[in-house]
Write an enzyme that holds these catalytic residues in place. Structure first.
Site, PDB file in Angstrom:
ATOM      1  CG  HIS A   1       4.025  21.180 -30.598  1.00 25.61           C
ATOM      2  ND1 HIS A   1       3.673  21.677 -31.689  1.00 25.61           N
ATOM      3  CD2 HIS A   1       5.132  20.780 -30.562  1.00 25.61           C
ATOM      4  CE1 HIS A   1       4.601  21.870 -32.345  1.00 25.61           C
ATOM      5  NE2 HIS A   1       5.747  21.223 -31.887  1.00 25.61           N
TER       6      HIS A   1
ATOM      7  NE  ARG B   1       6.562  21.942 -36.699  1.00 24.31           N
ATOM      8  CZ  ARG B   1       7.705  21.346 -35.924  1.00 24.31           C
ATOM      9  NH1 ARG B   1       7.447  20.447 -35.146  1.00 24.31           N
ATOM     10  NH2 ARG B   1       8.784  22.330 -35.785  1.00 24.31           N
TER      11      ARG B   1
END
Length: 308
Positions: free
Chosen positions: A271, A223
């Site tokens: 992502h 993350r």
């Protein structure tokens, strides 16, 4: 007893068809449609609506549509609601593919060759075998362990680190804060796959980079919150790190003026390392619903105290 799905219309269409076929007895609603709010027992969402407890007073299970739950506001989720993260094969397969691509690209100097191409430079180097690279994976859970197994099979010297000790065949295992320094000192390519919790937020920072061998490569597909962004470029410019591969950022997307876009030793991807496939994710939730209704344990149950 109904389910509300809170995600994209494209995914909703796949889920609606799956539920219509497998569980026509469960009314299926796509947010912002909810049906009678007091009937909603299940919510499948990437992020939850505000005032969840007031909105759905009888909610029993929240199915996260991600492998983690850091995108959820846990303070917004009433006590007693079970939180289930997504455990699905395509998430694992996608992460294996992404990490292998990034490791191969560093190992075979592809990032350097890409820089040379932009500069019109033709300068090759001798290939080094995989066994000469020490790959360390932070996080030996549902994603990290399969990644390590594949890297071992390809001949890399592999290490793994996690909060509690895990064992993977062919991998040297490290655990806890006391062993993190030794793990880092023996890692040429660092892959971050730990869950994002208060304990791991900002773990990729200047102090950690300095414990790696000079010239190491960082691959962050965990993350964005794991990385202290202001510490990365100085580490790259000094040569302490020679390459960073970032699939995640804070915020997402990065603003156009952010320096990561143009740094020659940062490779950004939007992502995309790993994502659940809509049809198989729906089947995972349907299987968990069957377990829940039978009084059995579901897969992917979150310990909110640990955050994963």
């Amino acid at each position: 007893m109904s389910l509300v799905f809170h995600h994209t219309p494209e995914r909703a269409a796949v889920w609606r068809e799956k539920f219509a076929h497998a569980r026509p007895d469960i009314p299926f609603h796509v947010w912002p449609e909810t049906g009678p709010k007091e009937d909603v027992r299940y919510l499948a969402a990437w992020q939850t609506p505000d005032d969840l407890g007031t909105l759905f007073p009888n909610l029993e299970v929240l199915f996260s549509l991600g492998a983690g739950i850091d995108q959820l506001n846990l303070a917004n989720i009433p006590p007693g609601v079970q939180i289930i993260r997504m455990v699905e094969n395509s998430l694992v397969e996608g992460m294996i593919e992404y990490v292998l691509w990034a490791v191969f690209s560093f190992h075979r100097d592809m990032f350097r060759y890409a820089r040379q191409q932009r500069e019109h430079v033709w300068n090759g180097s001798h290939n080094r075998p995989a066994r000469l690279y020490r790959v360390g994976v932070m996080g030996m859970g549902e994603l990290g362990s399969p990644v390590l197994e594949k890297l071992v099979a390809l001949g890399y010297e592999c290490r793994g680190w996690s909060r509690s000790r895990r064992e993977v065949a062919g991998v040297t295992s490290f655990a806890g804060e006391a062993e993190l320094g030794d793990f880092l000192a023996q890692t040429d390519i660092l892959v971050c796959l730990v869950p994002l919790t208060e304990a791991t937020r900002g773990i990729l920072n200047r102090d950690l980079f300095e414990k790696l061998p000079k010239g190491a490569c960082l691959i962050n597909c965990g993350r964005g919150g794991h990385l202290v962004q202001d510490d990365l470029i100085p580490a790259l410019d000094s040569g302490q790190l020679s390459q960073a591969v970032l699939d995640v950022a804070t915020p997402e997307p990065l603003p156009p003026e952010h320096p990561f876009w143009d740094h020659p030793r940062i490779f950004l991807t939007p992502h995309i390392a790993s994502a659940a496939q809509s049809d198989s994710a729906a089947e995972v939730v349907l299987a968990n619903l069957r377990r829940y209704e039978a009084g059995e344990s579901m897969t992917g149950v979150i310990d909110t105290g640990r955050g994963y």
